[in-house]
Motif scaffolding. Structure first.
Motif, PDB file in Angstrom:
ATOM      1  N   GLN A 174     -10.706  12.448  64.396  1.00 22.67           N
ATOM      2  CA  GLN A 174     -11.527  11.579  64.611  1.00 22.67           C
ATOM      3  C   GLN A 174     -13.335  11.945  64.386  1.00 22.67           C
ATOM      4  OE1 GLN A 174     -10.176  10.772  68.780  1.00 22.67           O
ATOM      5  NE2 GLN A 174     -11.796  11.602  69.458  1.00 22.67           N
ATOM      6  N   ASN A 175     -12.924  13.006  63.911  1.00 19.98           N
ATOM      7  CA  ASN A 175     -14.808  13.999  64.567  1.00 19.98           C
ATOM      8  C   ASN A 175     -14.708  14.387  62.719  1.00 19.98           C
ATOM      9  OD1 ASN A 175     -15.023  13.559  66.949  1.00 19.98           O
ATOM     10  ND2 ASN A 175     -14.042  15.231  67.852  1.00 19.98           N
ATOM     11  N   GLU A 176     -14.061  14.231  62.321  1.00 18.74           N
ATOM     12  CA  GLU A 176     -14.053  14.746  60.633  1.00 18.74           C
ATOM     13  C   GLU A 176     -15.126  13.634  60.575  1.00 18.74           C
ATOM     14  OE1 GLU A 176     -11.634  16.470  57.258  1.00 18.74           O
ATOM     15  OE2 GLU A 176     -10.702  15.725  58.420  1.00 18.74           O
ATOM     16  N   ALA A 177     -16.107  13.968  58.898  1.00 19.18           N
ATOM     17  CA  ALA A 177     -17.263  13.302  58.363  1.00 19.18           C
ATOM     18  C   ALA A 177     -17.859  14.369  56.852  1.00 19.18           C
ATOM     19  CB  ALA A 177     -18.459  12.912  59.350  1.00 19.18           C
ATOM     20  N   LEU A 178     -17.890  13.315  55.927  1.00 22.56           N
ATOM     21  CA  LEU A 178     -18.902  14.210  55.201  1.00 22.56           C
ATOM     22  C   LEU A 178     -20.156  13.351  54.873  1.00 22.56           C
ATOM     23  CD1 LEU A 178     -17.773  15.307  52.515  1.00 22.56           C
ATOM     24  CD2 LEU A 178     -17.680  13.640  50.932  1.00 22.56           C
ATOM     25  N   LEU A 179     -21.251  13.879  55.089  1.00 25.64           N
ATOM     26  CA  LEU A 179     -22.317  13.581  54.557  1.00 25.64           C
ATOM     27  C   LEU A 179     -23.201  13.068  53.632  1.00 25.64           C
ATOM     28  CD1 LEU A 179     -25.226  12.870  56.651  1.00 25.64           C
ATOM     29  CD2 LEU A 179     -25.294  15.325  56.877  1.00 25.64           C
ATOM     30  N   PHE A 180     -23.176  12.826  52.756  1.00 27.50           N
ATOM     31  CA  PHE A 180     -24.647  12.491  52.093  1.00 27.50           C
ATOM     32  C   PHE A 180     -25.631  12.048  52.256  1.00 27.50           C
ATOM     33  CE2 PHE A 180     -20.344  10.142  51.581  1.00 27.50           C
ATOM     34  CZ  PHE A 180     -19.367  10.257  50.141  1.00 27.50           C
ATOM     35  N   ASP A 181     -26.364  13.622  51.744  1.00 30.49           N
ATOM     36  CA  ASP A 181     -27.947  13.292  51.679  1.00 30.49           C
ATOM     37  C   ASP A 181     -28.497  12.679  50.307  1.00 30.49           C
ATOM     38  OD1 ASP A 181     -30.363  14.664  52.041  1.00 30.49           O
ATOM     39  OD2 ASP A 181     -29.613  16.501  51.983  1.00 30.49           O
ATOM     40  N   TYR A 182     -29.498  11.642  50.813  1.00 27.39           N
ATOM     41  CA  TYR A 182     -29.824  11.323  48.966  1.00 27.39           C
ATOM     42  C   TYR A 182     -31.761  11.714  49.533  1.00 27.39           C
ATOM     43  CZ  TYR A 182     -26.269   9.122  47.762  1.00 27.39           C
ATOM     44  OH  TYR A 182     -24.162   8.376  47.565  1.00 27.39           O
ATOM     45  N   PRO A 183     -31.763  12.399  49.571  1.00 27.59           N
ATOM     46  CA  PRO A 183     -33.122  13.232  49.469  1.00 27.59           C
ATOM     47  C   PRO A 183     -34.426  12.205  49.433  1.00 27.59           C
ATOM     48  CG  PRO A 183     -32.440  15.109  47.783  1.00 27.59           C
ATOM     49  CD  PRO A 183     -31.347  13.515  47.845  1.00 27.59           C
ATOM     50  N   ILE A 241     -21.448  12.365  67.913  1.00 30.13           N
ATOM     51  CA  ILE A 241     -21.018  14.052  66.613  1.00 30.13           C
ATOM     52  C   ILE A 241     -19.868  14.008  66.083  1.00 30.13           C
ATOM     53  CG2 ILE A 241     -21.047  16.335  67.328  1.00 30.13           C
ATOM     54  CD1 ILE A 241     -21.378  15.940  70.177  1.00 30.13           C
ATOM     55  N   PHE A 242     -20.275  14.854  64.929  1.00 30.23           N
ATOM     56  CA  PHE A 242     -18.953  14.639  63.779  1.00 30.23           C
ATOM     57  C   PHE A 242     -19.161  16.014  63.330  1.00 30.23           C
ATOM     58  CE2 PHE A 242     -19.694  10.185  63.967  1.00 30.23           C
ATOM     59  CZ  PHE A 242     -18.173   9.258  63.414  1.00 30.23           C
ATOM     60  N   THR A 243     -17.831  16.771  62.545  1.00 25.46           N
ATOM     61  CA  THR A 243     -18.135  17.968  62.270  1.00 25.46           C
ATOM     62  C   THR A 243     -17.813  17.258  60.843  1.00 25.46           C
ATOM     63  OG1 THR A 243     -17.466  18.485  63.725  1.00 25.46           O
ATOM     64  CG2 THR A 243     -16.650  19.752  62.156  1.00 25.46           C
ATOM     65  N   GLY A 244     -18.133  18.449  60.003  1.00 25.64           N
ATOM     66  CA  GLY A 244     -17.889  17.694  58.351  1.00 25.64           C
ATOM     67  C   GLY A 244     -18.369  18.660  57.027  1.00 25.64           C
ATOM     68  N   LYS A 245     -19.154  18.789  56.190  1.00 25.21           N
ATOM     69  CA  LYS A 245     -19.921  18.974  55.412  1.00 25.21           C
ATOM     70  C   LYS A 245     -21.261  17.863  54.940  1.00 25.21           C
ATOM     71  CE  LYS A 245     -16.982  18.802  51.296  1.00 25.21           C
ATOM     72  NZ  LYS A 245     -16.518  19.873  50.159  1.00 25.21           N
ATOM     73  N   VAL A 246     -21.407  18.779  53.739  1.00 24.68           N
ATOM     74  CA  VAL A 246     -23.375  17.556  53.446  1.00 24.68           C
ATOM     75  C   VAL A 246     -22.718  17.578  51.959  1.00 24.68           C
ATOM     76  CG1 VAL A 246     -25.839  17.470  52.881  1.00 24.68           C
ATOM     77  CG2 VAL A 246     -24.679  18.310  54.983  1.00 24.68           C
TER      78      VAL A 246
END
Length: 155
Positions: free
Chosen positions: A67-76, A42-47
């Protein structure tokens, strides 16, 4: 007659022993060891969805990630993303990179990308999402291909 019965009993005993040990061995070999069981991380961040947001990522950030921070890259357009690359230009913090399918399962990963490097990082597999996390988290959490990633938004 007696020796024939003894022979039949011995053969049956050997056959029974062979069947029992073979089936136990097969059952033992089919058991999934804990290190191969897919897990959820589990990570917390933005898309980030726009080309501008994806191009920037964590560039210029100097504060280390939690340690839980993330950035999610959405490639549709999953299946068309093999030529998409990442690099660490203007990125001052070490990052790990996970490539995910549309089920949020890890299909490829790269750990400890070097800050400020201009080396291009590609996935060897088709992917839908990429996620940047704190450098060293792949090793620390023992993240493997097929593990599931769950992303929660910052509050």
């Amino acid at each position: 007659m007696c020796s024939r019965n003894v022979t039949v009993i011995i053969v049956c005993t050997i056959l029974l022993y062979w069947l029992i040990t073979t089936s136990q061995k097969e059952r033992f070999e089919n058991i999934t060891t804990p290190s191969t069981i897919p897990r959820t991380h589990i990570f917390t961040g933005k898309v980030v969805k726009t080309p501008e947001q994806r191009a920037r990522g964590f560039m210029f950030r100097k504060k280390p990630l939690s340690q839980n921070e993330a950035l999610l890259f959405d490639y549709p357009k999953e299946g068309q993303n093999r030529n998409i690359s990442f690099w660490m230009k203007n990125t001052y913090i070490p990052l790990d990179l996970l490539f995910l399918n549309h089920h949020f399962r890890v299909v490829d990963l790269h750990s400890n990308m070097i800050p400020l490097s201009t080396e291009s990082i590609f996935s060897n597999k088709e992917f839908r999402y990429a996620i940047e996390i704190k450098g060293g988290e792949i090793e620390k959490r023992d993240i493997k291909v097929n593990d599931k990633i769950q992303m929660t938004k910052f509050k």
